[in-house]
Write a protein that holds these residues in place. Structure first.
Motif, PDB file in Angstrom:
ATOM      1  N   UNK A  53      39.937  35.067  37.710  1.00  0.00           N
ATOM      2  CA  UNK A  53      39.814  36.253  38.559  1.00  0.00           C
ATOM      3  C   UNK A  53      41.034  36.421  39.461  1.00  0.00           C
ATOM      4  N   UNK A  81      33.248  39.028  34.389  1.00  0.00           N
ATOM      5  CA  UNK A  81      34.235  40.062  34.070  1.00  0.00           C
ATOM      6  C   UNK A  81      33.681  41.459  34.254  1.00  0.00           C
ATOM      7  N   UNK A  90      32.300  43.699  39.272  1.00  0.00           N
ATOM      8  CA  UNK A  90      33.022  43.132  40.408  1.00  0.00           C
ATOM      9  C   UNK A  90      33.621  41.804  39.993  1.00  0.00           C
ATOM     10  N   UNK A  91      34.846  41.543  40.450  1.00  0.00           N
ATOM     11  CA  UNK A  91      35.519  40.305  40.082  1.00  0.00           C
ATOM     12  C   UNK A  91      36.398  39.909  41.253  1.00  0.00           C
ATOM     13  N   UNK A 106      37.122  38.697  45.088  1.00  0.00           N
ATOM     14  CA  UNK A 106      36.351  38.918  46.314  1.00  0.00           C
ATOM     15  C   UNK A 106      35.453  40.147  46.171  1.00  0.00           C
TER      16      UNK A 106
END
Lengths: 426, 426
Positions: A371, A399, A402-403, A405
């Protein structure tokens, strides 16, 4: 006995369905709540927390007594404990989230088609977020606030150890919602310690859009295995740093020492060093000795174990997350061997490369799919705040959606708004 | 018998694990394959399909014979059938995808932090995509090509009816991959009609990142219910159009006629009209009569059923996807009642509003959370091509990751690339 069990399960299920339905209804209202109103609710909550600090500390004392009785470790007792300074931290954090940019309604992209259609892609809330966490009671405020900022309703399930503290903080969040005229069901706290409630949340595809687990590997692993609802999380942060033959010695030293020793218990702390064979006796030796001098246990492969102070690694040391003052170290022939090792052992969280050779860094960036990838920078920067993304609810290694933070913006979805003028399709 | 069954299941499972492992290995290579190479593979595949058109038609004849034997409906036989013109369509579609912009590596955002860190968010492939589809053999080429364009490996599971046609087309895709020096496992076709293979794909969290079902409600519903892997799909397109009291009569007529009658079988076709009570006798009557004149069966509520040619609707008509020359129609008191009806009955795919009052359109856009919202435009524009997003693999109604038309860009993830200069965290 069996009937009693069944009845109890049913009532937990009914309770959770009620919470879910209320959250869904609240989320429909939150979806078009103005930025001002959400801001007011968060400021109101911050004020309420500060006003209620004595009540919160009293509730926390109940939790601490329960923790002592249960024989919690000193580290867990410390995580649980609230004092005026920590409550000030909660207040500051609520205010900081209040002042962040509101992501909802943002036009992500905008274009016009030859047909005359004007298309906008705008940010919308995800809907309902379930947060399952362990002992830190401040998560009640942080997670509740961040989900609200992004226009989501949230169902919070705190650890049983922080039950009373979380309840007292939650009461303040409700005060903020009421003062701003937002539905109280926007932030709900599951009012039972029963673990059935967690199972119900993990299966709740009808009313929860995403689950965020906050806690240790045990909790995250359970959630990832059992959830039918999508999950934003990372199981482990098995962070690698590759020291290339073209590394700058000072940068290698600074970056590695910071990445290991600044804080050993965070997910961005480095757990394995990969050192190019050409610089083992120069940069490698210097870095490893500095780590040993700082009290770090360095577990090296055959070659590196010959360096004074370095102990021999075993197979179990590759791909191991220590979260402690320990680091594994291995010699590699080149960047490709480093990449292969990382592909095999990494948890796809964060990896770093130290080199002055841009082509090596480029290869590392291209061929590793973690990430977050860092070049000549400490992996301890892996954090939403350090990325300038504001408060984060965690770091995700999946994946989908959201990836890295996961901040307010990552807690949103989008929709397409299309404007024509009586436009029809040929 | 039981043992034979178990053995067979095991061997399907083993086969699928082998396919999965090969896909995963290929996806690691595809992740950094150059745009030129992927372009070359797609052009090579297009040329191979054209060269092999006689073999493909021969394979298709085997499928047609099997279909006749199985007693497929004329509509399904038509979907299955390939001739030179349809093969030309496949070739054109492969070429169009080849010429689309390559999304991988695109810098989505770029910024610098006060610490000196330079952060880039760049697009990466998702990994491995599983496509499960029914009788149309062209999906083999389209889905395979679109996944490859976005740098993903793909596992294709076609319908048993199109088994031979899909195999012949797949052979051409492999020729394209070989000619460009890309791994053949980038596009795999499951070489069995056994349904166990579908079950294995739906559970394959270790090697498939997302499943895309292409087909009717039966297939999509099965996939959504049973998949442990995330799914991009829509179950139904229960599309509503609200005709406001401030609607322009001509636009209302044009938009509704097009939205219903251009093609009745696509997911963007309107299924329910909501008409403001003030314009029932003017615009409403005009629109409904025009629909009846076009041969559409209009099923109206009590008030509308009084219009000549309109039949009475029953409760089952609200929230119904006809995919046919039928439309439901209902009177509403205002935009809020329309919104409430849509929230209750819509499938969150596409909805439209016809009005000259911007505040009504704004309210409709804000308060409805369908993937696509249209103002004064035909809902039949709900399509990746019409949105200027290139070829699409489908339209998704979920809120996670991809929503609306799912094109090459929506088949990607991202990672963060961070550049420092020996930068350490305080």
């Amino acid at each position: 006995m069996k009937d009693a069990q069944t009845n109890q399960d049913q009532s937990i299920e009914e309770m959770m369905n009620g919470i879910g339905a209320a959250a869904k209804a609240a989320s429909a209202e939150l979806a078009f709540a103005s930025a001002e109103r959400k801001h007011a609710a968060l400021i109101g909550a911050a004020e309420a927390v500060w006003s209620a600090r004595r009540e919160i500390i009293a509730a926390n004392e109940q939790d601490l007594a329960y923790g002592t009785e249960k024989g919690l470790s000193p580290a867990m007792m410390d995580r649980l404990k609230l004092d005026e300074e920590r409550i000030r931290g909660i207040v500051d954090s609520l205010r900081a989230i209040a002042e962040q940019k509101d992501p909802v309604g943002e036009v992500i992209a905008e274009w016009e088609q030859p047909t005359g259609l004007k298309i906008r892609r705008v940010r919308t809330p995800l809907g309902v977020i379930g947060v399952i966490y362990e002992s830190r009671p401040n998560v009640t405020a942080d997670a509740g606030a961040l989900c609200l900022k992004a226009g989501n309703a949230v169902i919070l399930r705190g650890g049983s150890e922080s039950f009373h503290s979380s309840r007292a903080i939650h009461a303040c969040l409700l005060e903020g919602l009421r003062s701003a005229g937002l539905p109280e069901a926007a932030i709900q706290l599951v009012p039972t310690r029963d673990r059935e409630a967690v199972s119900a949340m993990l299966k709740a595809v009808d009313y929860i859009d995403v689950i965020v687990p906050r806690g240790g590997k045990g909790l995250v692993g359970l959630v990832q295995r059992e959830a039918r609802v999508p999950v934003f999380a990372h199981l482990e942060g098995i962070v690698h740093i590759y020291i290339d033959k073209a590394a700058d010695p000072q940068k290698a030293l600074d970056v590695v020492l910071n990445a290991k020793t600044r804080r050993t218990g965070i997910c961005g702390a480095v757990e394995c060093l990969l050192i190019h064979e050409d610089v083992v006796k120069t940069i490698g030796q210097g870095v490893l000795r500095a780590l040993v001098d700082k009290g770090v246990e360095v577990r090296g492969d055959k070659t590196l174990a010959q360096i004074p102070g370095v102990v021999a690694a075993t197979e179990e040391d590759w791909g191991k997350e220590y979260l402690d003052s320990i680091v594994a170290a291995k010699v590699v022939a080149d960047v490709d061997e480093a990449i292969a090792h990382i592909r095999q052992y990494s948890s796809s969280h964060t990896e770093g490369v130290v080199t002055e050779d841009a082509s090596v860094a480029e290869r590392f960036f291209q061929r590793i799919d973690s990430a977050i990838l860092m070049w000549n920078a400490s992996t301890q920067f892996a954090d939403g705040g350090e990325f300038g993304m504001g408060a984060e609810i965690g770091i995700a290694t999946g994946k989908m959606h959201a990836r890295g933070p996961v901040g307010a913006e990552q807690l949103t979805s989008f929709k397409y708004l299309v404007v024509g003028d009586g436009t029809t399709r040929a």
